[in-house]
Design a protein around this motif. Structure first.
Motif, PDB file in Angstrom:
ATOM      1  N   TRP A 140      42.168 -27.217  36.876  1.00 47.66           N
ATOM      2  CA  TRP A 140      41.859 -26.025  37.669  1.00 47.66           C
ATOM      3  C   TRP A 140      40.785 -25.144  37.036  1.00 47.66           C
ATOM      4  O   TRP A 140      40.006 -24.498  37.744  1.00 47.66           O
ATOM      5  CB  TRP A 140      43.122 -25.207  37.916  1.00 47.66           C
ATOM      6  CG  TRP A 140      43.716 -24.559  36.706  1.00 47.66           C
ATOM      7  CD1 TRP A 140      44.634 -25.085  35.862  1.00 47.66           C
ATOM      8  CD2 TRP A 140      43.436 -23.238  36.227  1.00 47.66           C
ATOM      9  NE1 TRP A 140      44.958 -24.187  34.872  1.00 47.66           N
ATOM     10  CE2 TRP A 140      44.232 -23.041  35.073  1.00 47.66           C
ATOM     11  CE3 TRP A 140      42.604 -22.205  36.646  1.00 47.66           C
ATOM     12  CZ2 TRP A 140      44.208 -21.857  34.344  1.00 47.66           C
ATOM     13  CZ3 TRP A 140      42.584 -21.017  35.914  1.00 47.66           C
ATOM     14  CH2 TRP A 140      43.381 -20.860  34.784  1.00 47.66           C
ATOM     15  N   GLN A 141      40.710 -25.128  35.698  1.00 49.57           N
ATOM     16  CA  GLN A 141      39.720 -24.275  35.049  1.00 49.57           C
ATOM     17  C   GLN A 141      38.290 -24.742  35.341  1.00 49.57           C
ATOM     18  O   GLN A 141      37.358 -23.949  35.317  1.00 49.57           O
ATOM     19  CB  GLN A 141      39.980 -24.217  33.550  1.00 49.57           C
ATOM     20  CG  GLN A 141      41.254 -23.436  33.212  1.00 49.57           C
ATOM     21  CD  GLN A 141      41.538 -23.381  31.732  1.00 49.57           C
ATOM     22  OE1 GLN A 141      41.398 -24.382  31.029  1.00 49.57           O
ATOM     23  NE2 GLN A 141      41.943 -22.224  31.235  1.00 49.57           N
ATOM     24  N   GLN A 142      38.120 -26.024  35.638  1.00 50.56           N
ATOM     25  CA  GLN A 142      36.805 -26.535  35.996  1.00 50.56           C
ATOM     26  C   GLN A 142      36.321 -25.964  37.325  1.00 50.56           C
ATOM     27  O   GLN A 142      35.123 -25.896  37.581  1.00 50.56           O
ATOM     28  CB  GLN A 142      36.843 -28.066  36.129  1.00 50.56           C
ATOM     29  CG  GLN A 142      37.192 -28.801  34.865  1.00 50.56           C
ATOM     30  CD  GLN A 142      37.350 -30.286  35.131  1.00 50.56           C
ATOM     31  OE1 GLN A 142      38.301 -30.914  34.669  1.00 50.56           O
ATOM     32  NE2 GLN A 142      36.441 -30.863  35.885  1.00 50.56           N
ATOM     33  N   HIS A 143      37.276 -25.566  38.168  1.00 45.99           N
ATOM     34  CA  HIS A 143      36.941 -25.123  39.518  1.00 45.99           C
ATOM     35  C   HIS A 143      37.173 -23.631  39.722  1.00 45.99           C
ATOM     36  O   HIS A 143      37.066 -23.133  40.845  1.00 45.99           O
ATOM     37  CB  HIS A 143      37.768 -25.915  40.540  1.00 45.99           C
ATOM     38  CG  HIS A 143      37.558 -27.393  40.457  1.00 45.99           C
ATOM     39  ND1 HIS A 143      36.450 -28.014  40.991  1.00 45.99           N
ATOM     40  CD2 HIS A 143      38.304 -28.371  39.870  1.00 45.99           C
ATOM     41  CE1 HIS A 143      36.529 -29.317  40.764  1.00 45.99           C
ATOM     42  NE2 HIS A 143      37.639 -29.558  40.081  1.00 45.99           N
ATOM     43  N   ALA A 144      37.504 -22.913  38.641  1.00 48.75           N
ATOM     44  CA  ALA A 144      37.830 -21.492  38.780  1.00 48.75           C
ATOM     45  C   ALA A 144      36.623 -20.653  39.173  1.00 48.75           C
ATOM     46  O   ALA A 144      36.755 -19.621  39.836  1.00 48.75           O
ATOM     47  CB  ALA A 144      38.439 -20.962  37.490  1.00 48.75           C
ATOM     48  N   ALA A 145      35.429 -21.070  38.763  1.00 48.37           N
ATOM     49  CA  ALA A 145      34.202 -20.348  39.126  1.00 48.37           C
ATOM     50  C   ALA A 145      33.586 -20.981  40.359  1.00 48.37           C
ATOM     51  O   ALA A 145      33.664 -22.197  40.547  1.00 48.37           O
ATOM     52  CB  ALA A 145      33.210 -20.378  37.973  1.00 48.37           C
ATOM     53  N   PRO A 146      32.951 -20.186  41.202  1.00 48.63           N
ATOM     54  CA  PRO A 146      32.358 -20.743  42.432  1.00 48.63           C
ATOM     55  C   PRO A 146      31.075 -21.503  42.137  1.00 48.63           C
ATOM     56  O   PRO A 146      30.444 -21.296  41.092  1.00 48.63           O
ATOM     57  CB  PRO A 146      32.061 -19.498  43.260  1.00 48.63           C
ATOM     58  CG  PRO A 146      31.814 -18.430  42.246  1.00 48.63           C
ATOM     59  CD  PRO A 146      32.757 -18.733  41.118  1.00 48.63           C
ATOM     60  N   PRO A 147      30.656 -22.380  43.043  1.00 52.19           N
ATOM     61  CA  PRO A 147      29.357 -23.046  42.884  1.00 52.19           C
ATOM     62  C   PRO A 147      28.230 -22.016  42.936  1.00 52.19           C
ATOM     63  O   PRO A 147      28.416 -20.890  43.411  1.00 52.19           O
ATOM     64  CB  PRO A 147      29.291 -23.982  44.100  1.00 52.19           C
ATOM     65  CG  PRO A 147      30.668 -24.043  44.647  1.00 52.19           C
ATOM     66  CD  PRO A 147      31.339 -22.785  44.262  1.00 52.19           C
ATOM     67  N   SER A 148      27.077 -22.403  42.460  1.00 54.21           N
ATOM     68  CA  SER A 148      25.916 -21.520  42.495  1.00 54.21           C
ATOM     69  C   SER A 148      25.638 -21.057  43.916  1.00 54.21           C
ATOM     70  O   SER A 148      25.631 -21.855  44.851  1.00 54.21           O
ATOM     71  CB  SER A 148      24.692 -22.261  41.954  1.00 54.21           C
ATOM     72  OG  SER A 148      23.536 -21.447  42.034  1.00 54.21           O
ATOM     73  N   GLY A 149      25.452 -19.747  44.070  1.00 59.74           N
ATOM     74  CA  GLY A 149      25.151 -19.192  45.384  1.00 59.74           C
ATOM     75  C   GLY A 149      26.361 -18.796  46.191  1.00 59.74           C
ATOM     76  O   GLY A 149      26.227 -18.287  47.316  1.00 59.74           O
ATOM     77  N   GLN A 150      27.565 -19.026  45.653  1.00 53.67           N
ATOM     78  CA  GLN A 150      28.780 -18.660  46.371  1.00 53.67           C
ATOM     79  C   GLN A 150      29.562 -17.594  45.604  1.00 53.67           C
ATOM     80  O   GLN A 150      29.268 -17.312  44.438  1.00 53.67           O
ATOM     81  CB  GLN A 150      29.648 -19.891  46.632  1.00 53.67           C
ATOM     82  CG  GLN A 150      29.080 -20.841  47.669  1.00 53.67           C
ATOM     83  CD  GLN A 150      28.910 -20.198  49.034  1.00 53.67           C
ATOM     84  OE1 GLN A 150      29.516 -19.169  49.344  1.00 53.67           O
ATOM     85  NE2 GLN A 150      28.078 -20.799  49.870  1.00 53.67           N
ATOM     86  N   GLY A 151      30.544 -17.000  46.263  1.00 57.33           N
ATOM     87  CA  GLY A 151      31.308 -15.923  45.654  1.00 57.33           C
ATOM     88  C   GLY A 151      32.780 -16.057  45.937  1.00 57.33           C
ATOM     89  O   GLY A 151      33.221 -16.945  46.668  1.00 57.33           O
ATOM     90  N   MET A 152      33.549 -15.130  45.373  1.00 59.04           N
ATOM     91  CA  MET A 152      34.992 -15.107  45.593  1.00 59.04           C
ATOM     92  C   MET A 152      35.364 -13.702  46.075  1.00 59.04           C
ATOM     93  O   MET A 152      35.092 -13.362  47.200  1.00 59.04           O
ATOM     94  CB  MET A 152      35.719 -15.547  44.327  1.00 59.04           C
ATOM     95  CG  MET A 152      35.371 -16.995  43.946  1.00 59.04           C
ATOM     96  SD  MET A 152      36.256 -17.663  42.521  1.00 59.04           S
ATOM     97  CE  MET A 152      35.549 -16.707  41.185  1.00 59.04           C
ATOM     98  N   GLY A 153      35.977 -12.892  45.222  1.00 59.89           N
ATOM     99  CA  GLY A 153      36.201 -11.506  45.609  1.00 59.89           C
ATOM    100  C   GLY A 153      37.633 -11.093  45.851  1.00 59.89           C
ATOM    101  O   GLY A 153      37.882  -9.990  46.339  1.00 59.89           O
ATOM    102  N   LEU A 154      38.594 -11.948  45.503  1.00 60.46           N
ATOM    103  CA  LEU A 154      39.983 -11.586  45.752  1.00 60.46           C
ATOM    104  C   LEU A 154      40.444 -10.453  44.842  1.00 60.46           C
ATOM    105  O   LEU A 154      40.228 -10.477  43.632  1.00 60.46           O
ATOM    106  CB  LEU A 154      40.895 -12.797  45.528  1.00 60.46           C
ATOM    107  CG  LEU A 154      42.393 -12.509  45.696  1.00 60.46           C
ATOM    108  CD1 LEU A 154      42.732 -12.217  47.144  1.00 60.46           C
ATOM    109  CD2 LEU A 154      43.218 -13.676  45.173  1.00 60.46           C
TER     110      LEU A 154
END
Length: 270
Positions: A12-26
């Motif tokens: 899961w830690q490999q996927h915790a950050a979004p791809p380049s150009g995308q965001g999260m915001g929770l």
């Protein structure tokens, strides 16, 4: 699905950050302040919960009949796959998860496909600021004001000029007037989520470990008391993420930290 991303307790830690150009915001929900059922439009989950045997049979039936929300999405846009949403690197995931759920719920209810504008929801709730939130904020807004077609509020736009009487009237056509608020954890939450997905009720789900909110569309695996739980999500990072925007969550990563399912869709042909 080919090359689909599966996120579990090992990677899961490999996927915790979004791809380049995308965001999260929770912004994690404070259940002490906002307990289950606090929203007027989102009553506590009250459907009869499916047994393990019913859940396993439901998973098989959805695959055999091609009847899950994932399958519905594949033919939703006049026989073609409904494109994934794209939050455009901004912190509006919490608005997109609920808007994705509203879009799929309309199709599941037999209503025409309308490309809905999650950015309008984010802009109105946060006063046109790029700010994080949680799914209950967008759910309340969609229940009260609705969400317009992207023809009236273009995708990714934060322009105040989109706010017209015509846009507001169109948004009111696309309300989800009742949602169901799932439990805040434990065995009840897992079984409620499984029951909702097997009843083809899309779920806006927040994941604190991911700082992200997504739309849950399918139960892939269960096991005794959900011991092998695996779910399929529809992300708001465009079709380029995973396989056409869909990925899988497995084990403890499949258990949300706040989930709200669609209950009643307002009929609308446009």
């Amino acid at each position: 699905m080919a090359n689909i991303i599966t996120i579990n307790d090992q990677n899961w830690q490999q996927h915790a950050a979004p791809p380049s150009g995308q965001g999260m915001g929770l912004v994690p929900r404070n259940f002490a302040k906002y307990p289950q059922g606090y929203l007027m439009c989102a009553k506590p989950f009250d459907l009869p919960l499916l047994t393990d045997e019913q859940i396993e049979a439901g998973i098989v039936a959805q695959e055999q009949n091609k009847s899950s929300l994932q399958h519905i999405r594949d033919i939703a846009a006049n026989g073609s796959r409904m494109p994934s949403y794209d939050q455009n690197g901004q912190g509006y995931c919490w608005a997109y998860s609920s808007t994705c759920a509203a879009s799929l719920a309309r199709i599941a209810a037999g209503l025409p496909y309308v490309r809905l504008s999650a950015h309008k929801v984010g802009c109105f709730v946060k006063g046109y600021r790029d700010q994080g939130g949680w799914n209950g904020e967008s759910v309340a807004h969609i229940a009260e004001q609705g969400v317009p077609s992207e023809l009236l509020w273009p995708a990714k736009s934060m322009s105040r000029s989109n706010d017209t009487p015509e846009m507001r009237a169109n948004a009111a056509l696309h309300k989800i007037t009742e949602w169901m608020d799932l439990a805040d954890g434990g065995a009840d939450l897992k079984r409620q989520l499984a029951t909702a997905l097997l009843c083809n009720m899309p779920v806006a789900a927040d994941y604190n470990w991911w700082s992200h909110s997504v739309c849950m569309v399918r139960l892939i695996a269960w096991g005794p008391n959900g011991s092998k739980m695996k779910t399929r999500l529809w992300n708001s990072w465009s079709d380029s993420w995973s396989d056409a925007g869909m990925g899988d969550l497995e084990g403890s990563r499949a258990i949300p930290n706040g989930a709200i399912a669609v209950r009643v869709v307002v009929p609308s042909v446009v």
